[in-house]
Motif scaffolding. Sequence first.
Motif, PDB file in Angstrom:
ATOM      1  N   ARG A 242       0.840  -1.190   0.000  1.00  0.00           N
ATOM      2  CA  ARG A 242       0.000   0.000   0.000  1.00  0.00           C
ATOM      3  C   ARG A 242       0.876   1.241   0.000  1.00  0.00           C
ATOM      4  O   ARG A 242       1.862   1.325   0.729  1.00  0.00           O
ATOM      5  N   GLN A 258      -4.416   4.971   4.254  1.00  0.00           N
ATOM      6  CA  GLN A 258      -5.725   4.795   3.648  1.00  0.00           C
ATOM      7  C   GLN A 258      -5.695   5.315   2.208  1.00  0.00           C
ATOM      8  O   GLN A 258      -5.199   6.416   1.961  1.00  0.00           O
ATOM      9  N   PRO A 259      -6.199   4.540   1.247  1.00  0.00           N
ATOM     10  CA  PRO A 259      -6.174   4.986  -0.161  1.00  0.00           C
ATOM     11  C   PRO A 259      -6.766   6.374  -0.365  1.00  0.00           C
ATOM     12  O   PRO A 259      -6.267   7.152  -1.184  1.00  0.00           O
ATOM     13  N   SER A 260      -7.823   6.708   0.399  1.00  0.00           N
ATOM     14  CA  SER A 260      -8.438   8.029   0.232  1.00  0.00           C
ATOM     15  C   SER A 260      -7.486   9.140   0.651  1.00  0.00           C
ATOM     16  O   SER A 260      -7.433  10.202   0.016  1.00  0.00           O
ATOM     17  N   ASN A 261      -6.698   8.909   1.707  1.00  0.00           N
ATOM     18  CA  ASN A 261      -5.717   9.912   2.146  1.00  0.00           C
ATOM     19  C   ASN A 261      -4.583  10.054   1.142  1.00  0.00           C
ATOM     20  O   ASN A 261      -4.138  11.169   0.839  1.00  0.00           O
ATOM     21  N   LEU A 263      -4.708   9.390  -2.057  1.00  0.00           N
ATOM     22  CA  LEU A 263      -5.252  10.055  -3.241  1.00  0.00           C
ATOM     23  C   LEU A 263      -5.358  11.570  -3.018  1.00  0.00           C
ATOM     24  O   LEU A 263      -5.047  12.365  -3.925  1.00  0.00           O
ATOM     25  N   GLN A 264      -5.771  11.973  -1.831  1.00  0.00           N
ATOM     26  CA  GLN A 264      -5.879  13.394  -1.530  1.00  0.00           C
ATOM     27  C   GLN A 264      -4.518  14.078  -1.646  1.00  0.00           C
ATOM     28  O   GLN A 264      -4.397  15.163  -2.233  1.00  0.00           O
ATOM     29  N   ARG A 267      -3.384  14.463  -5.236  1.00  0.00           N
ATOM     30  CA  ARG A 267      -4.047  15.600  -5.873  1.00  0.00           C
ATOM     31  C   ARG A 267      -3.392  16.909  -5.440  1.00  0.00           C
ATOM     32  O   ARG A 267      -3.228  17.838  -6.249  1.00  0.00           O
TER      33      ARG A 267
END
Length: 296
Positions: A242, A258-261, A263-264, A267
């Motif tokens: 990961r 966490q993938p969402s973190n 990704l943020q 960006r």
Amino acid sequence: MAVLAGRETPVASSEGPLLHRRRLGAELRRLRGDRTLEEVAEATLISTSKLSRLENGQGVPLPRDIRDLVTFYELDPPSADRLRRWASAGRSQAWWREYTDALPAGADTYVDYESGASTIRSFAAAVVPPLLQTEAYALELYKVLPAVKSDDSARRLLEVRARRQQLLVKSDDAPQLIFLLDEAVLRRPVGPPDAFREQLDHLQVVSRQRNVSLRVVPFASGPHPGMLGLFTILHYADDRDRDVVAAESHTGERFLEQPSNVLQYLRIFDAITRKALDHDESRALIADINSPKGMP
């Protein structure tokens, strides 16, 4: 032996045990499938708490545990060998463990994550990132960092920094290094003028290395989402690993998986990149700041 930023250093070893434990854990989670931890624990006589730690990459894998899991999951020889290799590597001691007493909180974990990354994206708002620092620049920083409490700690930190640079910047299988530096990093003098000039010269040299991208975010580009501080995104070629974000603070590294973190932060990094000069423009700005008229 090779010379980097004024110091001769041995080539460092490769991946740390944490990465192998994470790979082992990801594979054990996949193998368990729809079974509960209790089912596997009952069949293998391994406690559910230990199984959970192993699957989360936190436990130290013992040979008998791996033997029992290989038997339970009825693995073919190549799959069994892969699990045994990860378990063995997960029990190893990385070269940086001998420096743990000198490292700031979380730094040993960060070096472990860094050791196996295939791409490292780093944004710096105030100081040159460690992988790009000269020895003189780093020593000046150590004088003001609260975590560095003695000359011996500073010496040992210099050794860790030099070995990290040797592995990541000079090895044949070095990762791709992508650096974004706010112009403030280049404008803030650290140490005597000659030492700071040496640091800026070093940035120019490293920026031309095949696996390094170095771009500057100029003051003229205005505000950007990276102004809150330094962060690094570590990406791994192996799908079992990961990606990790390391955000630096006065109390140590904070790690986000966490993938969402992740990704943020990707960006945010992309948004900063759009504000940055290209490679040639960045080198030109560094040269201008390092000229007699540009120095404070």
